[in-house]
Design a protein around this motif. Structure first.
Motif, PDB file in Angstrom:
ATOM      1  N   ALA A   1       4.018   7.115   6.904  1.00  0.00           N
ATOM      2  CA  ALA A   1       3.361   5.814   6.992  1.00  0.00           C
ATOM      3  C   ALA A   1       4.068   4.953   8.026  1.00  0.00           C
ATOM      4  CB  ALA A   1       3.352   5.112   5.637  1.00  0.00           C
ATOM      5  N   GLU A   2       3.282   4.262   8.850  1.00  0.00           N
ATOM      6  CA  GLU A   2       3.804   3.404   9.910  1.00  0.00           C
ATOM      7  C   GLU A   2       4.043   1.999   9.382  1.00  0.00           C
ATOM      8  OE1 GLU A   2       2.577   1.863  14.418  1.00  0.00           O
ATOM      9  OE2 GLU A   2       1.099   2.856  13.123  1.00  0.00           O
ATOM     10  N   ASN A   3       5.172   1.426   9.752  1.00  0.00           N
ATOM     11  CA  ASN A   3       5.520   0.045   9.410  1.00  0.00           C
ATOM     12  C   ASN A   3       5.059  -0.872  10.539  1.00  0.00           C
ATOM     13  OD1 ASN A   3       6.786  -2.393   8.721  1.00  0.00           O
ATOM     14  ND2 ASN A   3       8.683  -1.395   8.077  1.00  0.00           N
ATOM     15  N   ASP A   4       4.366  -1.966  10.187  1.00  0.00           N
ATOM     16  CA  ASP A   4       3.878  -2.884  11.220  1.00  0.00           C
ATOM     17  C   ASP A   4       4.938  -3.890  11.660  1.00  0.00           C
ATOM     18  OD1 ASP A   4       4.076  -4.641   9.115  1.00  0.00           O
ATOM     19  OD2 ASP A   4       1.993  -5.343   9.208  1.00  0.00           O
ATOM     20  N   GLY A   5       6.159  -3.754  11.163  1.00  0.00           N
ATOM     21  CA  GLY A   5       7.241  -4.661  11.516  1.00  0.00           C
ATOM     22  C   GLY A   5       7.461  -5.750  10.494  1.00  0.00           C
TER      23      GLY A   5
ATOM     24  N   THR B   1       0.809  -1.238   0.000  1.00  0.00           N
ATOM     25  CA  THR B   1       0.000   0.000   0.000  1.00  0.00           C
ATOM     26  C   THR B   1       0.834   1.277   0.000  1.00  0.00           C
ATOM     27  OG1 THR B   1      -0.249   0.090   2.415  1.00  0.00           O
ATOM     28  CG2 THR B   1      -1.882  -1.204   1.188  1.00  0.00           C
ATOM     29  N   VAL B   2       1.920   1.284  -0.756  1.00  0.00           N
ATOM     30  CA  VAL B   2       2.745   2.488  -0.848  1.00  0.00           C
ATOM     31  C   VAL B   2       2.946   2.914  -2.300  1.00  0.00           C
ATOM     32  CG1 VAL B   2       3.944   2.207   1.350  1.00  0.00           C
ATOM     33  CG2 VAL B   2       4.831   1.058  -0.697  1.00  0.00           C
ATOM     34  N   ASP B   3       2.057   2.483  -3.192  1.00  0.00           N
ATOM     35  CA  ASP B   3       2.151   2.858  -4.604  1.00  0.00           C
ATOM     36  C   ASP B   3       1.403   4.171  -4.840  1.00  0.00           C
ATOM     37  OD1 ASP B   3      -0.184   1.524  -3.941  1.00  0.00           O
ATOM     38  OD2 ASP B   3      -0.500   0.734  -5.959  1.00  0.00           O
ATOM     39  N   TRP B   4       1.831   5.205  -4.132  1.00  0.00           N
ATOM     40  CA  TRP B   4       1.155   6.494  -4.171  1.00  0.00           C
ATOM     41  C   TRP B   4       1.404   7.200  -5.500  1.00  0.00           C
ATOM     42  CZ3 TRP B   4       3.747   7.630   1.140  1.00  0.00           C
ATOM     43  CH2 TRP B   4       3.122   6.864   2.130  1.00  0.00           C
ATOM     44  N   LEU B   5       0.436   8.034  -5.893  1.00  0.00           N
ATOM     45  CA  LEU B   5       0.462   8.684  -7.197  1.00  0.00           C
ATOM     46  C   LEU B   5       0.960  10.119  -7.157  1.00  0.00           C
ATOM     47  CD1 LEU B   5      -2.965   7.502  -8.630  1.00  0.00           C
ATOM     48  CD2 LEU B   5      -0.706   6.675  -9.221  1.00  0.00           C
TER      49      LEU B   5
ATOM     50  N   ASN C   1      10.193   4.495  17.220  1.00  0.00           N
ATOM     51  CA  ASN C   1      11.105   3.749  18.091  1.00  0.00           C
ATOM     52  C   ASN C   1      10.622   2.329  18.404  1.00  0.00           C
ATOM     53  OD1 ASN C   1      12.885   5.894  18.204  1.00  0.00           O
ATOM     54  ND2 ASN C   1      12.112   6.680  20.147  1.00  0.00           N
ATOM     55  N   ASP C   2      10.046   1.658  17.368  1.00  0.00           N
ATOM     56  CA  ASP C   2       9.645   0.261  17.558  1.00  0.00           C
ATOM     57  C   ASP C   2      10.528  -0.691  16.772  1.00  0.00           C
ATOM     58  OD1 ASP C   2       8.844   0.861  15.011  1.00  0.00           O
ATOM     59  OD2 ASP C   2       6.808   0.070  15.221  1.00  0.00           O
ATOM     60  N   SER C   3      11.702  -0.201  16.354  1.00  0.00           N
ATOM     61  CA  SER C   3      12.746  -1.019  15.729  1.00  0.00           C
ATOM     62  C   SER C   3      12.411  -1.474  14.315  1.00  0.00           C
ATOM     63  CB  SER C   3      13.083  -2.240  16.596  1.00  0.00           C
ATOM     64  OG  SER C   3      13.521  -1.837  17.872  1.00  0.00           O
ATOM     65  N   ASP C   4      11.513  -0.768  13.615  1.00  0.00           N
ATOM     66  CA  ASP C   4      11.333  -1.040  12.192  1.00  0.00           C
ATOM     67  C   ASP C   4      11.362   0.275  11.427  1.00  0.00           C
ATOM     68  OD1 ASP C   4       8.764   0.137  12.443  1.00  0.00           O
ATOM     69  OD2 ASP C   4       7.858  -1.802  12.889  1.00  0.00           O
ATOM     70  N   GLN C   5      11.457   0.167  10.114  1.00  0.00           N
ATOM     71  CA  GLN C   5      11.648   1.341   9.272  1.00  0.00           C
ATOM     72  C   GLN C   5      10.304   1.877   8.784  1.00  0.00           C
ATOM     73  OE1 GLN C   5      15.154   2.485   8.442  1.00  0.00           O
ATOM     74  NE2 GLN C   5      15.045   1.331  10.354  1.00  0.00           N
ATOM     75  N   ASP C   6       9.917   3.055   9.267  1.00  0.00           N
ATOM     76  CA  ASP C   6       8.722   3.724   8.776  1.00  0.00           C
ATOM     77  C   ASP C   6       9.075   4.489   7.500  1.00  0.00           C
ATOM     78  OD1 ASP C   6       7.176   2.943  11.159  1.00  0.00           O
ATOM     79  OD2 ASP C   6       8.523   4.337  12.194  1.00  0.00           O
ATOM     80  N   LEU C   7       8.039   4.912   6.783  1.00  0.00           N
ATOM     81  CA  LEU C   7       8.247   5.549   5.485  1.00  0.00           C
ATOM     82  C   LEU C   7       7.792   7.003   5.522  1.00  0.00           C
ATOM     83  CD1 LEU C   7       8.931   5.372   2.421  1.00  0.00           C
ATOM     84  CD2 LEU C   7       6.558   4.620   2.065  1.00  0.00           C
ATOM     85  N   VAL C   8       8.674   7.896   5.053  1.00  0.00           N
ATOM     86  CA  VAL C   8       8.363   9.315   4.933  1.00  0.00           C
ATOM     87  C   VAL C   8       8.608   9.711   3.481  1.00  0.00           C
ATOM     88  CG1 VAL C   8       8.818  11.632   5.791  1.00  0.00           C
ATOM     89  CG2 VAL C   8       9.202   9.658   7.282  1.00  0.00           C
TER      90      VAL C   8
ATOM     91  N   LEU D   1      -0.797   4.590   6.236  1.00  0.00           N
ATOM     92  CA  LEU D   1      -0.637   6.038   6.205  1.00  0.00           C
ATOM     93  C   LEU D   1      -1.199   6.636   7.483  1.00  0.00           C
ATOM     94  CD1 LEU D   1       0.231   8.475   4.450  1.00  0.00           C
ATOM     95  CD2 LEU D   1      -2.138   8.579   3.644  1.00  0.00           C
ATOM     96  N   ARG D   2      -0.352   7.367   8.219  1.00  0.00           N
ATOM     97  CA  ARG D   2      -0.776   7.945   9.493  1.00  0.00           C
ATOM     98  C   ARG D   2      -1.018   9.445   9.430  1.00  0.00           C
ATOM     99  NH1 ARG D   2      -0.441   4.674  13.910  1.00  0.00           N
ATOM    100  NH2 ARG D   2      -1.872   6.289  14.641  1.00  0.00           N
ATOM    101  N   ASP D   3      -0.356  10.147   8.539  1.00  0.00           N
ATOM    102  CA  ASP D   3      -0.549  11.585   8.474  1.00  0.00           C
ATOM    103  C   ASP D   3       0.030  12.118   7.170  1.00  0.00           C
ATOM    104  OD1 ASP D   3      -1.347  14.085   9.211  1.00  0.00           O
ATOM    105  OD2 ASP D   3       0.003  14.303  10.922  1.00  0.00           O
TER     106      ASP D   3
END
Length: 671
Positions: A398-402, A364-368, A381-388, A408-410
């Motif tokens: 966007a938050e990574n679930d691990g 779900t990151v194929d944004w236009l 700080n949950d030890s995974d790579q979020d996307l900006v 997408l959070r904001d």
């Protein structure tokens, strides 16, 4: 749930590819604390389809109070009236404007290309081929020094240098008498010797760049960089030199002929890598099995320029960024690629066999939206790579679930023309904060009559070496809570980063340059002054940035494209490299007596500085930097873009890698 849409683009009667694509829509969420106070600083859910033409709320379109009433000092722009009845051939003819030096540069370049073809082996070297290139009294020293000295050598690289310029009187340098080669037969000997390293090479290429022309009744001379390189069975051979050429020219219009050649600053680099260069292009082997690679990535700039629908923003094409990080926790780095507006961004997941698979839609990151840059960083700080991702008008988070699935959070509103992103914990609270670079100011980019002409920066905002009509960058403080409330708050003005915040910013880099334990910020700006913000802690524990670029000597008033920090001399203090644009034409023109002859010498020198290229600034450990670019021989990076320090050969010393170029097809008008 996000609904998929089908997009069909029709250009000149042709139907283009039909593809499922995902608009950037912020999911429904509960009211945040202090939501009303933040209304002017973020896009509401109904306004987050940025690619659909929505504009930021009014809070981001106002004029910055710091910029009201600002005046611009220095030389005013000199833009002649455009005669729409002149043909391009007339406009591009330097003799029509009295620039005989530019006309001569074109003629010299054509003659030098013949010389380059001889050295590169594309043509046989014999007296008949060179008779029309040289004057009857031609002389030159050896084009390839016989007594090269090795200045660096390891198992992978060998660097040799030499100079054939006559020594100054009283100097011990080059005390050995030079052998001179005379007339056609002598020049053949010199050329054959120069071509000898490439005799068994393949894919040999060369390039001359004329950067100085001197015309006088007594003499005509040019200075030019010469580079030639080729692939051998054991590696690569690459030569760089500066040639000083004196010419014989008359008023008949015939091509000028070479009277003499002197060689300066000769360098030869040999790599010892079986089969060719130290690095190999593996793009196709890694990405080639993905349909998006064939249908989108292999298309050139012009292909999308002719098909894009949002033509108001077409000047922004060609700037998307990439980010590398392990999104699914398997220990393998994955690749996120931004694309131009209406082309979906791509997330390639690294496979155990070394290839990468396009899983953009599944994750779900194929944004236009028109995406400029991306970061894969751990924001919560949950030890995974979020996307900006910096998109037109905002920053999508966007938050990574691990496991590599993103939500997408904001979408935090910024000015429209976002460029690059950088992250650092500026306030040392244990959370990464974000800095967003912006190029154009909203009023310029979004005006109803915005066009290609809007790209002529410096016309309405003073001289191009001090342009002050850029967009305002943003510092977003990370205030994501342990309870999962994702909030990034604009603190730009609060921490003092609004000072000098009006450049056309391409890139920003964080580093503790003063060794006081916190992260300072350097911003590279196109068409003007760069910024250095020192991070200070106040008595109450809060943070305040102070703009110190002038006192630190790092303004580097040029075409700032990127910057990189490293301790290149290993003295314990971080040094700074800034990539600009080297212009051979700029070097030729700005040193001519008739160029801006009415202005003060200082103003003329500023234009000369802008054309000189990249800058290396050594940290003096006292809050100031020293320009060591010329001594380090790192200015001529051509039309530079990104730059980075890295230790290429693992010897413990930082090397420099600089990307460059612009138009890749043939263009006789390219500077």
């Amino acid at each position: 749930m996000v609904a998929a849409v089908i997009a069909v683009a029709v250009v000149a009667g042709a139907v283009l590819a039909v593809e499922w694509m995902r608009p950037l829509v912020l999911p429904a969420r509960q009211q945040r604390p202090n939501e009303s106070q933040q209304a002017a600083n973020r896009i509401s859910p109904s306004e987050t389809k940025l690619g659909e033409g929505a504009r930021p709320v009014d809070g981001f379109r106002q004029t910055d109070p710091q910029r009201e009433g600002r005046t611009v000092a220095g030389d005013s722009a000199e833009i002649p009236a455009v005669d729409n009845h002149r043909s391009w051939a007339e406009v591009d003819d330097p003799t029509k404007d009295g620039w005989d030096t530019e006309a001569f540069s074109d003629q010299a370049n054509q003659q030098l290309k013949h010389i380059g073809k001889l050295i590169a082996g594309a043509e046989g070297i014999d007296p008949a081929r060179i008779a029309s290139l040289i004057a009857p009294d031609f002389t030159c020293a050896a084009l390839l020094p016989e007594d090269l000295s090795t200045v660096f050598e390891d198992p992978a690289l060998k660097v040799e240098r030499g100079s054939l310029v006559p020594a100054a009187k009283g100097s011990q340098r080059n005390s050995k008498p030079r052998q001179l080669y005379r007339e056609a037969n002598g020049f053949v000997q010199a050329l054959r010797a120069a071509a000898s390293p490439f005799r068994v090479a393949r894919d040999v290429r060369f390039k001359f760049k004329v950067f100085r022309v001197q015309l006088s009744p007594q003499d005509v001379s040019t200075r030019q960089y010469f580079a030639v390189w080729g692939r051998t069975e054991t590696g690569m051979v690459e030569q760089h030199a500066t040639w000083v050429v004196h010419w014989s020219s008359d008023a008949t219009g015939k091509p000028p002929r070479l009277r003499s050649i002197d060689v300066e600053d000769f360098e030869q680099v040999t790599t010892r890598q079986h089969g060719g260069a130290m690095f190999a292009d593996c793009t196709q082997s890694i990405l080639g099995n993905n349909p998006s690679y064939q249908s989108q990535f292999l298309r050139g700039y012009n292909h999308w320029l002719e098909r894009i629908q949002e033509t108001r923003y077409f000047t922004l094409l060609g700037t998307p960024g990439i980010s590398v990080g392990d999104v699914n926790g398997d220990g393998l780095d994955d690749l996120y690629v931004c694309q131009e507006t209406r082309l979906p961004n791509r997330l390639f997941i690294h496979q155990p066999d070394g290839s990468a698979r396009d899983e953009s839609e599944q994750r779900t990151v194929d944004w236009l939206e028109s995406s400029r840059s991306a970061l894969l960083v751990d924001l919560d700080n949950d030890s995974d790579q979020d996307l900006v991702v910096a998109v037109l008008g905002g920053v999508a988070v966007a938050e990574n679930d691990g496991q590599g699935q993103f939500s997408l959070r904001d979408v935090v509103a910024t000015m429209e023309d976002t460029m690059s992103l950088s992250a650092a914990d500026y306030d040392q609270d244990g959370r990464l904060d974000l800095y967003v670079c912006v190029y154009y100011e909203n009023d310029l980019l979004l005006s109803d009559d915005a066009s290609v002409a809007s790209g002529l920066l410096g016309v309405d905002a003073g001289p191009i070496y001090d342009s002050q009509d850029g967009g305002s960058n943003r510092l977003l403080r990370n205030e994501i809570s342990a309870a999962g409330n994702w909030q990034l708050r604009d603190v730009t003005r609060e921490v003092g980063l609004d000072v000098g915040n009006y450049g056309h910013s391409f890139a920003a880099v964080w580093e503790d340059y003063d060794n006081d334990g916190d992260q300072d910020l350097y911003v590279a700006n196109d068409f003007g002054v760069n910024n250095l913000y020192r991070n200070d802690q106040l008595e109450d524990g809060t943070r305040r940035f102070v703009e110190v670029s002038a006192e630190a000597g790092v303004q580097d008033r040029a075409f700032g494209m990127s910057a990189s920090w490293a301790d290149y001399n290993r003295d314990g203090w971080m040094d700074l490299y800034v990539a600009n644009m080297y212009s051979a034409a700029g070097n030729r023109v700005t040193f001519q007596p008739r160029f801006k002859s009415h202005v003060e010498p200082e103003i003329k020198q500023r234009f000369q500085y802008m054309a000189r290229g990249n800058t290396l600034l050594r940290n003096s450990a006292d809050g100031r930097f020293v320009d060591v670019s010329a001594a380090a021989a790192v200015m001529m990076g051509r039309w530079s873009w990104s730059s980075i320090f890295l230790d290429v050969n693992n010897d413990g010393w930082e090397d420099l890698f600089v990307t460059n170029g612009f138009v890749t097809n043939d263009d006789t008008g390219d500077l």
